[in-house]
Design a protein around this motif. Structure first.
Motif, PDB file in Angstrom:
ATOM      1  N   SER A  23      31.534  -5.653  91.158  1.00 42.14           N
ATOM      2  CA  SER A  23      31.463  -4.385  90.425  1.00 42.14           C
ATOM      3  C   SER A  23      30.255  -4.412  89.501  1.00 42.14           C
ATOM      4  O   SER A  23      30.035  -5.395  88.787  1.00 42.14           O
ATOM      5  N   ASN A  58      34.027  -9.011  88.818  1.00 38.76           N
ATOM      6  CA  ASN A  58      33.008  -8.381  87.964  1.00 38.76           C
ATOM      7  C   ASN A  58      31.704  -9.182  88.002  1.00 38.76           C
ATOM      8  O   ASN A  58      30.733  -8.799  87.360  1.00 38.76           O
ATOM      9  N   ASN A  64      30.312  -2.308  93.850  1.00 36.61           N
ATOM     10  CA  ASN A  64      31.103  -1.135  93.451  1.00 36.61           C
ATOM     11  C   ASN A  64      30.578  -0.566  92.150  1.00 36.61           C
ATOM     12  O   ASN A  64      30.492  -1.279  91.145  1.00 36.61           O
TER      13      ASN A  64
END
Ligand code: SAM
Ligand code: SF4
Ligand code: SF4
Length: 344
Positions: free
Chosen positions: A133, A111, A173
């Motif tokens: 992400s 993340n 992402n």
């Protein structure tokens, strides 16, 4: 004895639909410092939630041993994931151990919250690339989605640092959820266009059974392609290899590419070469599995490499998974394993 990284030759395992085993995703923890509403909603993953205890987790030695055995079955690519992999202490040690196998494509999905501090050590340990992400560049939207008030700026610093130390190209992402962050899509493409990073837009999936998935929340990739194409001319590019899940498109002006992962509207099961190892050593042959195979039990019962290898071969040879091809409103309600547990 570890196999020689230079002289390694692998056999190929084929499942019942003719798919080889090529990719392994290893979840190194089921814990995470975010509570993304589509993955670990706070109401479920609250302070009383029972995460795995330390001794339940596979040790780095156990993971390394399994990776070595998987490699002998044809696995070429290993992605470390979770939960949030960078919250596992001393992860660089595991990366160093796995990087011994020079021909292994070793990557990690994060993340990005701890990436600025850790990127240099990860690179030095032998990691090749990272996927980060990031669901929006708009701070309000992003903090609403991560649900722990984590700012966009810190993730961007992590991406910059990963790029600086050579964990390139960075893939970004973005899970797109209708009415939540679909208005952030064009801005995301614009921001990373020309940077060398590759944004991949992911359809919101019915993984697990806690994220309240409904088909109305999914924005089909077709719609996103048109949205982006209206701003910047793009054209499709051929896949790099069998099993590549992102459909690739490039900007006509040569300023890079974007990807679309359409597991809901254009299932790619027929080329799915992936398997997943949970943090406690359960092997899953599909992201939407309801049951796994306990490899930790074998490891801790002193099974030989040959016995573990045979167990993996048995599971893959019997594999018939194609969940995304047969998804219906009914299958979406099945009790499936959570993504934070199985490894996203
Ligand atoms: N914590 C790391 C991260 O967020 O990158 C790694 C684990 S996370 C489960 C892996 C990927 O799965 C992330 O890119 C995340 O956005 C994606 N993901 C999680 N839940 C999803 C869902 N319901 N639909 C689509 N993608 C999802
Ligand atoms: Fe954590 Fe990743 Fe799931 Fe978000 S998507 S809650 S960062 S594991
Ligand atoms: Fe692979 Fe299962 Fe996803 Fe199909 S649904 S692509 S078999 S993980």
């Amino acid at each position: 004895m570890p196999s020689d990284p230079m002289t390694h030759s692998a056999s190929t395992l084929i499942d019942t639909r003719g798919r080889p085993l090529r990719d392994l995703r290893v979840s190194v923890t089921d814990r995470c410092n975010f509570r993304c509403t589509y993955c670990m909603p706070k109401e479920v993953f609250g302070k009383d939630f029972q995460f795995l205890e330390r001794e339940q987790l596979l040790s780095f030695g156990e993971i390394h041993r399994l990776v070595r055995i998987f490699r002998d079955h044809g696995v070429e690519k290993v992605r470390l994931t979770g939960g949030e992999p960078l919250v596992r202490r001393k992860l660089e040690r595991l990366i160093e151990m796995l990087a011994y196998h020079e021909d292994l494509d070793l990557t990690l999905t994060t993340n990005g919250s701890l990436l600025r501090q850790k990127a240099a050590d990860l690179k030095a340990a032998g990691l090749k690339r990272v996927t980060v992400s990031l669901d929006s560049l708009d701070n309000d939207t992003f903090t609403r989605m991560n649900d722990v008030d984590f700012p966009v700026s810190k993730v961007l610093e992590g991406i910059e640092e990963a790029d600086r130390v050579g964990l390139r190209p960075v893939k970004i992402n973005m899970v797109v959820k209708r009415g939540v962050n679909d208005d952030s899509v064009v801005e995301m493409a614009r921001f990373f266009k020309g940077t060398g990073h590759i944004v991949r837009f992911i359809e919101f999936m019915d993984v697990g059974s806690t994220n309240g998935w409904q088909m109305e929340h999914v924005v089909p990739s077709r719609e996103l392609v048109e949205k982006i194409r209206a701003e910047f001319p793009i054209e499709p590019v051929d896949a790099n290899y069998r099993g590549e899940v992102a459909e690739r498109w490039r900007y006509l002006d040569g300023s890079g590419e974007v990807g679309f992962i359409s597991s809901v509207t254009q299932a790619f099961c027929k080329d799915c070469t992936r398997t997943r190892l949970s943090a406690e050593g359960q092997l899953f042959t599909c992201l939407f599995a309801t049951r796994g195979t306990d490899l930790r039990a074998l490891l801790r019962a002193d099974a030989s490499d040959e016995e573990i290898s045979a167990a993996i071969a048995k599971v893959w040879s019997a594999r018939a998974d194609r969940y995304s091809e047969i998804r219906t409103a009914e299958t979406a309600k099945l009790r499936k394993v959570e993504m934070s547990y199985i490894g996203g």
